[in-house]
Motif scaffolding. Structure first.
Motif, short mmCIF file in Angstrom:
data_model
loop_
_atom_site.label_atom_id
_atom_site.label_comp_id
_atom_site.label_asym_id
_atom_site.label_seq_id
_atom_site.Cartn_x
_atom_site.Cartn_y
_atom_site.Cartn_z
N GLU A 60 0.84 -1.19 0.00
CA GLU A 60 0.00 0.00 0.00
C GLU A 60 0.88 1.25 0.00
O GLU A 60 2.07 1.19 0.29
CB GLU A 60 -0.93 0.00 1.21
CG GLU A 60 -1.98 -1.11 1.13
CD GLU A 60 -2.97 -1.03 2.25
OE1 GLU A 60 -4.11 -0.60 1.98
OE2 GLU A 60 -2.63 -1.40 3.38
N SER A 61 0.27 2.39 -0.28
CA SER A 61 1.02 3.64 -0.36
C SER A 61 1.45 4.11 1.03
O SER A 61 0.77 3.86 2.03
CB SER A 61 0.18 4.73 -1.03
OG SER A 61 -0.86 5.16 -0.16
N GLU A 108 6.82 -3.27 -0.36
CA GLU A 108 6.37 -2.50 -1.51
C GLU A 108 6.06 -3.34 -2.74
O GLU A 108 5.17 -3.02 -3.52
CB GLU A 108 7.40 -1.42 -1.85
CG GLU A 108 7.55 -0.41 -0.74
CD GLU A 108 8.69 0.57 -0.97
OE1 GLU A 108 8.46 1.77 -0.80
OE2 GLU A 108 9.80 0.11 -1.32
#
Length: 180
Positions: free
Chosen positions: A114-115, A136
């Motif tokens: 996720e970011s 990542e």
């Protein structure tokens, strides 16, 4: 009414999976003890008694850390995501445990792909102070064969796998796992 029953069935399913996983892991330990087989600490893998595979990931602030940095401590290696309801349910338990646990235990919460922004908002919302790491590209989750989240590996001080938990944990369960 349908949503209520769906929630009840989903909870029962998760409890069943967790129970089966706990039973299977304890059965493996019993079989090892009964056969007199020695556990080989030199073997790298994700099975009970094997040395957990090392990896390097980044923290939210961009610092690189390796799993091997935490040898000498017991480790909860937790795989999770911000959108996962059982993950959201277990985070307050993990934080409470982290706040009062002795220094020889570490929680490493590995977020799956996720970011940074989304993870940071979640960490702030839940007031998390334990290390939150970012997988990542999903390679760590792939190495650890994480297909369901949350999934947690409990590692011994020497970096060997003690147990794998599929499904959410609570503070009592974490206490019990550290006593074993």
């Amino acid at each position: 009414m349908n949503k209520k029953w769906f929630g009840v069935l989903l909870l029962a399913f998760l409890i069943g999976i967790t129970g089966f996983n706990l039973y299977s892991d304890r059965k493996d330990v019993t079989e090892i003890k009964n056969t007199g087989m020695a556990v080989n600490d030199d073997v790298t893998g994700i099975a009970q008694g094997e040395k957990a595979p090392d990896f390097t990931v980044k923290t939210l602030d961009g610092k690189e850390v390796k799993l091997s940095d935490y040898e000498g401590k017991k480790v909860f290696l937790n795989f999770w995501a911000t959108w996962c309801p059982p993950c959201k349910a277990e985070m307050p338990h993990m934080q409470s445990y982290y706040e009062r646990e002795p220094e020889n235990v570490e929680i490493l919460a590995i977020n799956l792909e996720e970011s940074n922004k989304k993870i940071s908002e979640f960490v702030d919302q839940y007031g998390l102070t334990f290390p939150v790491l970012m997988d990542e590209d999903g390679m760590v989750a792939e190495t650890y064969e994480v297909y369901t989240i949350p999934t947690t590996y409990v590692l011994n001080e020497d970096g060997t796998v003690h147990q794998k938990i599929i499904g959410p944990m609570d503070e009592s369960m974490m206490n019990d796992l550290m006593k074993e």
